[in-house]
Design a protein around this motif. Sequence first.
Motif, PDB file in Angstrom:
ATOM      1  N   PHE A 186       0.831  -1.205   0.000  1.00  0.00           N
ATOM      2  CA  PHE A 186       0.000   0.000   0.000  1.00  0.00           C
ATOM      3  C   PHE A 186       0.865   1.254   0.000  1.00  0.00           C
ATOM      4  O   PHE A 186       2.046   1.221   0.361  1.00  0.00           O
ATOM      5  CB  PHE A 186      -1.007   0.018   1.153  1.00  0.00           C
ATOM      6  N   HIS A 187       0.233   2.345  -0.423  1.00  0.00           N
ATOM      7  CA  HIS A 187       0.900   3.641  -0.545  1.00  0.00           C
ATOM      8  C   HIS A 187       0.133   4.670   0.279  1.00  0.00           C
ATOM      9  O   HIS A 187      -1.064   4.878   0.067  1.00  0.00           O
ATOM     10  CB  HIS A 187       0.944   4.093  -2.010  1.00  0.00           C
ATOM     11  N   TYR A 188       0.822   5.284   1.201  1.00  0.00           N
ATOM     12  CA  TYR A 188       0.249   6.344   2.016  1.00  0.00           C
ATOM     13  C   TYR A 188       0.990   7.624   1.667  1.00  0.00           C
ATOM     14  O   TYR A 188       2.228   7.666   1.727  1.00  0.00           O
ATOM     15  CB  TYR A 188       0.408   6.017   3.502  1.00  0.00           C
ATOM     16  N   ALA A 189       0.253   8.652   1.288  1.00  0.00           N
ATOM     17  CA  ALA A 189       0.877   9.899   0.866  1.00  0.00           C
ATOM     18  C   ALA A 189       0.343  11.067   1.678  1.00  0.00           C
ATOM     19  O   ALA A 189      -0.819  11.084   2.090  1.00  0.00           O
ATOM     20  CB  ALA A 189       0.627  10.146  -0.623  1.00  0.00           C
ATOM     21  N   GLY A 202      -1.518  17.860   6.678  1.00  0.00           N
ATOM     22  CA  GLY A 202      -2.733  17.228   7.158  1.00  0.00           C
ATOM     23  C   GLY A 202      -3.581  16.579   6.096  1.00  0.00           C
ATOM     24  O   GLY A 202      -4.535  15.867   6.406  1.00  0.00           O
ATOM     25  N   ASN A 203      -3.264  16.803   4.820  1.00  0.00           N
ATOM     26  CA  ASN A 203      -3.993  16.176   3.723  1.00  0.00           C
ATOM     27  C   ASN A 203      -3.279  14.886   3.329  1.00  0.00           C
ATOM     28  O   ASN A 203      -2.068  14.885   3.098  1.00  0.00           O
ATOM     29  CB  ASN A 203      -4.082  17.108   2.522  1.00  0.00           C
ATOM     30  N   THR A 204      -4.027  13.791   3.246  1.00  0.00           N
ATOM     31  CA  THR A 204      -3.423  12.489   3.005  1.00  0.00           C
ATOM     32  C   THR A 204      -4.220  11.682   2.000  1.00  0.00           C
ATOM     33  O   THR A 204      -5.380  11.995   1.700  1.00  0.00           O
ATOM     34  CB  THR A 204      -3.337  11.675   4.312  1.00  0.00           C
ATOM     35  N   SER A 205      -3.605  10.629   1.507  1.00  0.00           N
ATOM     36  CA  SER A 205      -4.293   9.683   0.639  1.00  0.00           C
ATOM     37  C   SER A 205      -3.741   8.292   0.892  1.00  0.00           C
ATOM     38  O   SER A 205      -2.574   8.126   1.261  1.00  0.00           O
ATOM     39  CB  SER A 205      -4.112  10.046  -0.829  1.00  0.00           C
ATOM     40  N   PHE A 206      -4.595   7.297   0.702  1.00  0.00           N
ATOM     41  CA  PHE A 206      -4.198   5.908   0.887  1.00  0.00           C
ATOM     42  C   PHE A 206      -4.657   5.092  -0.309  1.00  0.00           C
ATOM     43  O   PHE A 206      -5.795   5.242  -0.774  1.00  0.00           O
ATOM     44  CB  PHE A 206      -4.836   5.329   2.157  1.00  0.00           C
ATOM     45  N   GLU A 207      -3.782   4.219  -0.814  1.00  0.00           N
ATOM     46  CA  GLU A 207      -4.171   3.293  -1.875  1.00  0.00           C
ATOM     47  C   GLU A 207      -3.493   1.957  -1.650  1.00  0.00           C
ATOM     48  O   GLU A 207      -2.272   1.874  -1.540  1.00  0.00           O
ATOM     49  CB  GLU A 207      -3.789   3.813  -3.258  1.00  0.00           C
ATOM     50  N   GLY A 208      -4.306   0.894  -1.537  1.00  0.00           N
ATOM     51  CA  GLY A 208      -3.778  -0.458  -1.449  1.00  0.00           C
ATOM     52  C   GLY A 208      -3.797  -1.134  -2.803  1.00  0.00           C
ATOM     53  O   GLY A 208      -4.643  -0.825  -3.651  1.00  0.00           O
ATOM     54  N   GLU A 209      -2.887  -2.059  -2.998  1.00  0.00           N
ATOM     55  CA  GLU A 209      -2.834  -2.788  -4.264  1.00  0.00           C
ATOM     56  C   GLU A 209      -3.627  -4.099  -4.198  1.00  0.00           C
ATOM     57  O   GLU A 209      -3.804  -4.767  -5.212  1.00  0.00           O
ATOM     58  CB  GLU A 209      -1.386  -3.071  -4.651  1.00  0.00           C
ATOM     59  N   GLY A 210      -4.099  -4.454  -3.012  1.00  0.00           N
ATOM     60  CA  GLY A 210      -4.835  -5.711  -2.845  1.00  0.00           C
ATOM     61  C   GLY A 210      -3.909  -6.828  -2.402  1.00  0.00           C
ATOM     62  O   GLY A 210      -2.816  -6.989  -2.942  1.00  0.00           O
ATOM     63  N   ALA A 211      -4.345  -7.597  -1.410  1.00  0.00           N
ATOM     64  CA  ALA A 211      -3.497  -8.639  -0.834  1.00  0.00           C
ATOM     65  C   ALA A 211      -3.415  -9.857  -1.743  1.00  0.00           C
ATOM     66  O   ALA A 211      -4.369 -10.204  -2.438  1.00  0.00           O
ATOM     67  CB  ALA A 211      -4.041  -9.044   0.535  1.00  0.00           C
TER      68      ALA A 211
END
Length: 408
Positions: free
Chosen positions: A357-360, A365-374
Amino acid sequence: MKHPVFLYTSLVFSLASCGKGGDASTSVSSSLEEESLSSTAITESSSSSLELTSDSTVSIEGSSDIESSSIEETSSEEEVTFLDDALTITFLEMNECYGDSFLIQYKDFDILVDGGAVADASSVRAGLKNYVTDGILDMLIVSHPHADHTGGLSDRNTFREITEIKTIVDYGYQYSTSLNRGYESNRQKFIDKGAVYYPISTLFTDDALSPIFQIDENLSLEFLNTGAYLAPDQVRDSGFNHNDTSIACALRYHDTKFFFAGDLEAKGERAIQANYPNYFKNSHVIFKASHHGSLTSNKEDFLRYLSPETILISAALLASNQTVNGIVAEQHPYIQTLKTFEKFTEDVYWNGLNGTFHYATDGLGNTSFEGEGAWYSYYVDGAKVDTDAEKDLPMSKTSWYAPYMALA
């Protein structure tokens, strides 16, 4: 560096209008004074390592200024790059029960922290190939010499696509196992090619060095003193608690601090609180759960001290929890640890469920999260769960959470 791409729905980011987060409400009393630390001066070029400079200031040559930018509202169908100057943390999915390996990326600056177990070597290599596209690691940090952190770095193929490592910081003392010898052989190859190597203890004992590396005007990496780092001439065996020597780090970006400390246990947590009593106040705190969400770490007092907004966990999904019998065994992250996390934030992500996963963050205080799937799935009530549908969810929103917590 290759920036991950994120999806946004009705999201507006404007750096000019962002403010600080609230104070951490609890201060930690201590008889120790907070350390005053000077900055290690480093310069960067495409062909040289991070080097000390004589004026004890910190700079990276050729680093461009941070520019204000914004992301306008987008539909859920439109892909946009997060922010050109975002700090991105990528947790690589692990193949075995334990294991840490993650990338920290900012512009063209790339840091690899740990390498998982030997079974994770191919995953680490793939991560380096996919995300460190220029083949240059600006820094390698190896938190401590346990096999689930050094094993993936022992394989000679792990660094096949990496042509240069500029700086290496690791545990520094002697603990001789076949896997550690493999890692140390790879380390020496990059030292011979020009990497600057710092055993962690030297950053606190050598007056010419400093534990602070300034990457640019808004981003710095500070190694924090737990009082447990061992000198390079020290030898330890398997009976020693190597977790206590885990390197503790705080990456500061604008108003955000990302704290990560390998498998640091409660003793080390107390040392951080005592040595840096107000360090995380008035910050947006991201916390890498220590020791894979173990009970020996992540104590409530320490979480109160950090006051994290987001918690990131690295551990694989146990094979025993992947069968049609359902979720049958407690594993990392432990149930009581998750209950502690619940008291502070719902934004808890685990690469056992989200996959790589990618946490940016923009640091404000502004963030984003994206997982690639397990890679691996699990069953609930006899039905296999679609991990792709859960790849972007915090743990508490997944089908895993309720039946797992019910094991207690």
